[in-house]
Motif scaffolding. Structure first.
Motif, PDB file in Angstrom:
ATOM      1  N   SER A   1      -1.333   4.463   6.842  1.00  0.00           N
ATOM      2  CA  SER A   1      -0.936   5.155   5.639  1.00  0.00           C
ATOM      3  C   SER A   1      -2.201   5.598   4.905  1.00  0.00           C
TER       4      SER A   1
ATOM      5  N   ARG B   1       6.251   4.742   3.412  1.00  0.00           N
ATOM      6  CA  ARG B   1       6.135   3.731   2.379  1.00  0.00           C
ATOM      7  C   ARG B   1       7.041   2.549   2.632  1.00  0.00           C
TER       8      ARG B   1
ATOM      9  N   ILE C   1       2.449   1.610  -3.378  1.00  0.00           N
ATOM     10  CA  ILE C   1       2.865   0.539  -2.475  1.00  0.00           C
ATOM     11  C   ILE C   1       2.671  -0.825  -3.139  1.00  0.00           C
TER      12      ILE C   1
ATOM     13  N   GLU D   1      -1.402   6.556  -3.899  1.00  0.00           N
ATOM     14  CA  GLU D   1      -0.592   6.062  -2.776  1.00  0.00           C
ATOM     15  C   GLU D   1      -0.666   4.529  -2.697  1.00  0.00           C
TER      16      GLU D   1
END
Lengths: 291, 326
Positions: free
Chosen positions: A245, A163, A87, A83
């Motif tokens: 996040s 995102r 990003i 993840e």
């Protein structure tokens, strides 16, 4: 023969370098054990280093615990890691493309305007990232209140992934930084005689920039990109926290133990190390004048 | 040099801004004993009651926080902590980094490189992450328990923020000094018998000073940003008090505390966290002005002294050396 020798020597140096940095990371990872409250505790520190090395040698034994529920660390941290990388990589690419476009536009303009722009970039760069994040969040909520359209999700809840906004937030300061550096390097490059030769031969501004100048500029840019990566990572840390996040930084923050922290450091450091070594290997003959 | 500095309007304004802020802040704790104006209830002409927080208005220039404290007053009270700590940490970082860099620059290449690779991870891993990891337990304590004394906590936090940045600065400066040592003018000075301290003072310092000025600015911004980040992560400068219900409070009134305490509610009262952020930004911009002023003043004074030392060659109007024969 000579070449082989130097190759062997080079790889040996690289290995030593890697081992030393890994030792550095492990000693860094164990630092919380060094402080007992506010006082130093050296024996505890060395014990912690020993334990850490032992558990790192057996990755399947690594665990993280949350309210006494113990789970194995390994598949989970990699999911979080992916993840974060998503990003990071997307905003790196977006910012780079944006910065190149901006720099190209600036090279077409009057130098006086470029100077003004450069100055304002200096001020923009000094804005703290949190201000940018807050203003963006406020702006999106304000837009939502006015028009009823939620352009992007503002924050994540539960396991939901967001995102778009983290990427935008990370891209804004990064673009400013990249533009500044690229502009500086481009101006340096434009002083060189091959550029005048190319334009003297009648090549268009576009061709000169994208075919000749940009290559050299990017080569140097990627070679000296460590500070940029560092700045982006520290912005990413706070952005992940802000948007809730589920990246690796938040994982480390929530389940902080010496093991999780060290594994995360290794996961972040090793790819960057490999990238720089490979880059040096393949481009060192091009960059003789720089190094 | 100061003569040239005073002439830079922007830089002087910025300097005045920072000095006023700090002087007011110190004055506040000396004269009012750190008291802060507080209004928790307001009545308007019709007698309706409104409670804190109040939005920015003529009465409260920057609004109040949830307990009714005047934000402008809070900011002023906190200024000395935040700006002072920032400056002190930056200064110590650079001082230690410079001293170590000077020592390291004399080392042989393999040794230098092994040191460099040992600390290589520092140049990649975010400072916020490391310092949060180390500081979090030392600085948060719950209400009612007796924590370590205040000066110890502040000292510890400063030490952590200094130590973890020193390696990067050391190697940066060490490399710069190494490069300068290989310059031709330094070599010739060495051949003429100049020792290392002499080389440093006379030949390297003039080239290093502008770098140090820029480095100072960069580091100061970095320190403030790390303080902001730690504030958002609820590790405040000087310590975080955790109350029973999960509420938190900062020990001093420094700016990061305001930010960290109120950022969760910034959708409903956006001005409360925005005010400290705004002041952080102003401080950073003021520093940018001051340092660019210093840089320019330094440059001017160098040019001036250069001009003073070199006496202009007097141009004697050439006498007609030949004349036309007619």
């Amino acid at each position: 023969m000579n070449k082989v020798m130097s190759g062997v020597k080079h790889s040996l140096f690289t290995c030593i370098h890697l081992v030393l940095s890994l030792v550095g990371i492990i000693t860094l990872g164990a630092t919380p054990a060094l402080f007992n409250g506010l006082s130093l505790n050296i024996t505890q520190y060395f014990q912690a280093i020993g334990n850490l090395v032992a558990s790192l040698l057996e990755p399947s034994s690594l665990t993280y615990s949350y309210y006494k529920v113990v789970r194995p660390l390994f598949p989970e941290i990699l999911i979080r890691y992916k993840e974060s990388i998503t990003i990071f990589a997307s905003s790196f690419i977006i910012s780079l493309i944006l910065a190149i476009v901006i720099v190209y536009c600036l090279t077409c303009l009057d130098p006086r305007i470029v100077n003004k722009v450069k100055q304002s970039f200096g001020y923009l760069e000094s804005l703290p990232d949190i201000l940018i994040i807050m203003i963006l969040q406020l702006f999106i909520v304000w837009l939502f209140k006015k028009t009823g359209i939620l352009v992007v999700e503002v924050a994540a809840a539960g396991d939901q992934k967001i995102r778009a906004l983290p990427i935008i937030c990370l891209s804004i300061p990064t673009t400013i930084m990249f533009t500044k550096i690229l502009l500086f390097r481009t101006e340096e490059e434009y002083e060189k005689p091959y550029v005048s030769l190319a334009s003297g031969k009648g090549l268009s501004h576009f061709t000169v920039f994208f075919k000749h100048v940009l290559r050299n500029v990017l080569l140097r840019f990627f070679f000296f990109t460590k500070t940029n990566i560092w700045l982006m990572l520290s912005n990413l840390y706070i952005i992940e926290y802000f948007f809730n996040s589920i990246g690796i930084f938040i994982f480390v923050k929530d389940y902080n133990s010496i093991e999780t922290f060290t594994v995360a450091l290794l996961l972040i450091y090793i790819p960057i190390f490999i990238y720089f070594q490979l880059f040096r290997l393949f481009t060192s003959h091009l960059l003789k004048e720089v190094v | 040099m100061w003569y040239y500095f005073i002439r830079q309007k922007k830089a002087v304004t910025a300097l005045l801004f920072l000095v006023t802020l700090v002087v007011l802040s110190i004055g506040n704790s000396v004269i009012y004993d750190g008291e802060i104006r507080r209004v928790s209830l307001l009545f308007d002409e019709n007698g309706t009651v409104s409670a804190a927080p109040f939005a920015p208005s003529a009465k409260f220039l920057l609004g109040t926080d949830r307990k009714g404290y005047d934000l402008l007053h809070l900011i002023i009270e906190g200024a000395k902590w935040t700006i002072g700590a920032g400056l002190l940490i930056t200064f110590m970082r650079i001082l230690i980094g410079l001293l170590l860099g000077i020592t390291l620059a004399k080392f042989k290449k393999p040794l230098f490189q092994s040191f460099e690779s040992f600390f290589d991870s520092f140049s990649v891993i975010p400072m916020t992450m490391i310092s949060y990891f180390v500081l979090q337990h030392a600085l948060t304590f719950s209400n009612g328990t007796t924590p370590e004394p205040f000066y110890l906590r502040v000292g510890f936090q400063m030490m952590i923020l200094i130590i973890f940045a020193v390696p990067t600065i050391t190697f940066y400066l060490g490399n710069e000094i190494k490069l300068l040592l290989h310059e031709e003018f330094v070599r010739s000075a060495k051949i003429l018998g100049g020792r290392y301290p002499h080389l440093l003072r006379k030949h390297i310092a003039p080239h290093l000073n502008p770098i140090l000025i820029i480095l100072f600015l960069q580091q100061f911004i970095q320190v403030l940003v790390i303080l902001i980040h730690l504030g958002v992560l609820q590790v405040f400068f000087g310590g975080t008090i955790v109350f029973h219900g999960g509420d938190i409070d900062s020990v001093t009134h420094e700016w990061t505390g305001l930010l960290g305490m109120y950022y969760p509610s910034f959708m409903s009262h956006p001005w409360i966290p925005l005010v400290p952020i705004l002041f952080f930004t102003l401080t950073i911009i003021a520093c940018t002005f001051i340092l660019s002023g210093l840089e320019r003043a330094y440059l001017f004074s160098k040019q001036k002294s250069f001009r003073d030392q070199t006496t202009p060659i007097e141009v004697i109007p050439a006498a007609p050396s030949f004349s036309f024969v007619k």
